[in-house]
Design a protein around this motif. Sequence first.
Motif, PDB file in Angstrom:
ATOM      1  N   UNK A  95       6.902 -20.839  -8.852  1.00  0.00           N
ATOM      2  CA  UNK A  95       5.710 -21.663  -9.001  1.00  0.00           C
ATOM      3  C   UNK A  95       5.706 -22.682  -7.870  1.00  0.00           C
ATOM      4  N   UNK A  96       4.576 -22.811  -7.200  1.00  0.00           N
ATOM      5  CA  UNK A  96       4.427 -23.819  -6.155  1.00  0.00           C
ATOM      6  C   UNK A  96       4.161 -25.154  -6.838  1.00  0.00           C
ATOM      7  N   UNK A 152       9.420 -25.554  -4.435  1.00  0.00           N
ATOM      8  CA  UNK A 152       9.289 -24.321  -5.188  1.00  0.00           C
ATOM      9  C   UNK A 152      10.192 -24.382  -6.413  1.00  0.00           C
ATOM     10  N   UNK A 153       9.753 -23.780  -7.514  1.00  0.00           N
ATOM     11  CA  UNK A 153      10.547 -23.842  -8.736  1.00  0.00           C
ATOM     12  C   UNK A 153      10.450 -22.536  -9.509  1.00  0.00           C
ATOM     13  N   UNK A 157      15.877 -23.410 -11.245  1.00  0.00           N
ATOM     14  CA  UNK A 157      15.977 -24.628 -10.450  1.00  0.00           C
ATOM     15  C   UNK A 157      14.844 -24.746  -9.452  1.00  0.00           C
ATOM     16  N   UNK A 158      15.002 -25.670  -8.510  1.00  0.00           N
ATOM     17  CA  UNK A 158      13.958 -25.912  -7.511  1.00  0.00           C
ATOM     18  C   UNK A 158      14.591 -26.079  -6.139  1.00  0.00           C
ATOM     19  N   UNK A 159      13.775 -25.904  -5.102  1.00  0.00           N
ATOM     20  CA  UNK A 159      14.249 -26.038  -3.728  1.00  0.00           C
ATOM     21  C   UNK A 159      13.059 -26.399  -2.844  1.00  0.00           C
ATOM     22  N   UNK A 202       0.706 -22.541  -9.378  1.00  0.00           N
ATOM     23  CA  UNK A 202       0.382 -21.120  -9.497  1.00  0.00           C
ATOM     24  C   UNK A 202       1.607 -20.307  -9.082  1.00  0.00           C
ATOM     25  N   UNK A 203       1.654 -19.064  -9.529  1.00  0.00           N
ATOM     26  CA  UNK A 203       2.801 -18.201  -9.269  1.00  0.00           C
ATOM     27  C   UNK A 203       2.596 -17.429  -7.961  1.00  0.00           C
ATOM     28  N   UNK A 204       3.645 -17.418  -7.137  1.00  0.00           N
ATOM     29  CA  UNK A 204       3.595 -16.718  -5.853  1.00  0.00           C
ATOM     30  C   UNK A 204       4.875 -15.931  -5.647  1.00  0.00           C
TER      31      UNK A 204
END
Length: 251
Positions: A95-96, A152-153, A157-159, A202-204
């Motif tokens: 997800x952005x 990004x997540x 986790x996230x990065x 949104x999902x990418x």
Amino acid sequence: MHASGTFVILVVQNARVGYFNGKVIIISAPTSFEINPSIPEADPLRLRGVLQQCLDPHSSVVHSKNNQYQRISIASILQRLSIVPETIETTIAVVLRFIKEDQFYYTTCPLQFNDKECKKKCSKLAENLWLCPRCQTQFPECNYKYLLQMKLQDHTGSVWAKAFDEVGTKLLSLSANELYILQYDLTIEKTPHSILNKVMFKHYSFTALVSTDTYNFERKIKVTINKVQRLNFEDESTYLLAEIARMGATA
């Protein structure tokens, strides 16, 4: 053992921790090793390794209707690069979550260099005056290219990641020049904020080049997005069903 997918616990005794392009363990004659020791301190690590192998593999490939569909989680990327510094190209479904709005672009030279647009980053000398370090030429107007800093997540986790002009244009359906002009066009309701907001949460599916870099003796993860597309939920469902089946087989 690690390359074959086996979770390995390595105990090192009488060694010294140093720094050279990140942390290193320096061994000498008195240094001793033991693989998968039967000591109480190793039990939590062993349990964590089993859970990671069951729930969070480095990479999973399933066959979708169209082609192979590969997924790797953010936690797997961070874990993999914490063990072995390398550069990998992989696909992540995320997800952005956030895009920095304060500086979504950089300025480039619009002149021709070797029969194509120079695109070298240029600097501002004065109002309506720019200089290209490659062309060594001054010009009244520059071009703008995307430099998106995105968070990004996924479920692990996230990065933070960077995306440049080609990815930014496809993601936002506007060139950086067009989005820059919107900041000063008061005749329309669209703003950079509204455009960026439309693509968030949104999902990418991102194809990313992931590497490690060392800054002040600390290893940093560098993520550069090379390709972007909206997540194909048919492929994603195929992946999730395969993961459920694999987890059931190992339970």
